[in-house]
Scaffold this motif. Structure first.
Motif, PDB file in Angstrom:
ATOM      1  N   ILE A  41       0.874  -1.171   0.000  1.00  7.09           N
ATOM      2  CA  ILE A  41       0.000   0.000   0.000  1.00  7.09           C
ATOM      3  C   ILE A  41       0.908   1.216   0.000  1.00  7.09           C
ATOM      4  N   HIS A  42       0.822   2.009  -1.063  1.00 10.25           N
ATOM      5  CA  HIS A  42       1.751   3.124  -1.236  1.00 10.25           C
ATOM      6  C   HIS A  42       1.589   4.179  -0.140  1.00 10.25           C
ATOM      7  N   TRP A  43       0.392   4.720   0.014  1.00  8.76           N
ATOM      8  CA  TRP A  43       0.127   5.740   1.018  1.00  8.76           C
ATOM      9  C   TRP A  43      -1.078   5.323   1.851  1.00  8.76           C
ATOM     10  N   PRO A  44      -0.856   4.750   3.049  1.00  8.91           N
ATOM     11  CA  PRO A  44      -1.971   4.263   3.872  1.00  8.91           C
ATOM     12  C   PRO A  44      -3.025   5.325   4.165  1.00  8.91           C
ATOM     13  N   TRP A  45      -2.638   6.572   4.309  1.00  7.60           N
ATOM     14  CA  TRP A  45      -3.592   7.625   4.653  1.00  7.60           C
ATOM     15  C   TRP A  45      -4.556   7.925   3.520  1.00  7.60           C
ATOM     16  N   LYS A  46      -4.362   7.334   2.362  1.00  4.18           N
ATOM     17  CA  LYS A  46      -5.300   7.498   1.247  1.00  4.18           C
ATOM     18  C   LYS A  46      -6.064   6.210   0.961  1.00  4.18           C
ATOM     19  N   LEU A  47      -6.185   5.341   1.981  1.00  4.67           N
ATOM     20  CA  LEU A  47      -6.879   4.063   1.817  1.00  4.67           C
ATOM     21  C   LEU A  47      -8.040   3.954   2.799  1.00  4.67           C
ATOM     22  N   THR A  48      -9.203   3.550   2.277  1.00  6.84           N
ATOM     23  CA  THR A  48     -10.375   3.249   3.093  1.00  6.84           C
ATOM     24  C   THR A  48     -10.858   1.859   2.699  1.00  6.84           C
ATOM     25  N   VAL A  49     -11.060   0.990   3.705  1.00  6.28           N
ATOM     26  CA  VAL A  49     -11.553  -0.374   3.464  1.00  6.28           C
ATOM     27  C   VAL A  49     -12.735  -0.613   4.396  1.00  6.28           C
ATOM     28  N   GLY A  50     -13.875  -1.028   3.826  1.00  7.90           N
ATOM     29  CA  GLY A  50     -15.082  -1.290   4.603  1.00  7.90           C
ATOM     30  C   GLY A  50     -15.016  -2.601   5.366  1.00  7.90           C
ATOM     31  N   ASP A  51     -15.988  -2.804   6.232  1.00  5.28           N
ATOM     32  CA  ASP A  51     -16.049  -3.983   7.100  1.00  5.28           C
ATOM     33  C   ASP A  51     -16.034  -5.288   6.308  1.00  5.28           C
ATOM     34  N   HIS A  52     -15.354  -6.260   6.873  1.00  3.77           N
ATOM     35  CA  HIS A  52     -15.355  -7.654   6.402  1.00  3.77           C
ATOM     36  C   HIS A  52     -14.878  -7.819   4.962  1.00  3.77           C
ATOM     37  N   SER A  53     -13.967  -6.985   4.537  1.00  4.70           N
ATOM     38  CA  SER A  53     -13.375  -7.127   3.207  1.00  4.70           C
ATOM     39  C   SER A  53     -12.064  -7.886   3.310  1.00  4.70           C
ATOM     40  N   TRP A  54     -11.608  -8.382   2.165  1.00  4.05           N
ATOM     41  CA  TRP A  54     -10.425  -9.234   2.102  1.00  4.05           C
ATOM     42  C   TRP A  54      -9.547  -8.754   0.967  1.00  4.05           C
ATOM     43  N   VAL A  55      -8.249  -8.581   1.248  1.00  3.80           N
ATOM     44  CA  VAL A  55      -7.287  -8.177   0.225  1.00  3.80           C
ATOM     45  C   VAL A  55      -6.226  -9.269   0.145  1.00  3.80           C
ATOM     46  N   GLY A  56      -6.107  -9.915  -1.019  1.00  5.77           N
ATOM     47  CA  GLY A  56      -5.275 -11.102  -1.191  1.00  5.77           C
ATOM     48  C   GLY A  56      -3.787 -10.825  -1.314  1.00  5.77           C
ATOM     49  N   GLU A  57      -3.024 -11.897  -1.152  1.00 11.42           N
ATOM     50  CA  GLU A  57      -1.563 -11.845  -1.212  1.00 11.42           C
ATOM     51  C   GLU A  57      -1.064 -11.158  -2.471  1.00 11.42           C
TER      52      GLU A  57
END
Length: 157
Positions: A41-57
């Protein structure tokens, strides 16, 4: 970068700790989110992830602009979300960036690429290796390239 390379991307870092570290760097991460190892993730402060989501390897989120991922989303392995580009007509090759939005319940399959300014509608499926360059309507199925008929006949098992 050091925290990401030394801790966040490592296989031994539990997903709950990974999410907490990303939150500490400004990411807005919902409850029950599973961000697997190897995710960049390049810039964490520009990331929003909703509940119960999954981001793969091995997913790469190159978020020069905001990336918003809804709730109950599955982003499979090796997906590339890229908010950045360049204006090829510009003599200085200026940035031409735009945000990416992924709606609730969407599934982005392995090795798909989502480019700047794209929005994936809720409950959509983006097939493996698909390239998305704009808006995908809610409930859509967008497939990646298919093998030719010759290749399909040649390699049948």
């Amino acid at each position: 970068m050091a925290t990401s390379g030394l801790v966040v991307t490592r296989w031994w870092c539990p997903p709950t700790i990974r999410a907490n570290i990303l939150r500490a760097f400004g990411a807005r991460i919902g409850r029950g989110v599973n961000i697997r190892h190897g995710v960049r993730i390049h810039w964490p402060w520009k990331l929003t992830v909703g509940d119960h989501s999954w981001v793969g390897e091995q997913t790469w989120i190159l978020n020069l602009e905001p990336v918003t991922i809804g709730a109950d989303v599955c982003i499979s392995q090796d997906v590339f979300l890229c908010t950045g580009s360049h204006d090829r007509r510009s003599p200085t090759f200026e940035f031409d960036n735009a945000p990416i939005t992924v709606g609730d319940g969407a599934w982005i399959a392995a090795r798909a690429t989502i480019l700047r300014g794209s929005s994936i509608g809720s409950d959509s499926i983006i097939g493996a290796t698909a390239l998305i360059t704009g808006a995908v309507e809610p409930g859509s199925v967008m497939l990646g390239p298919l093998a030719t008929r010759y290749a399909q006949r040649e390699f049948r098992l």
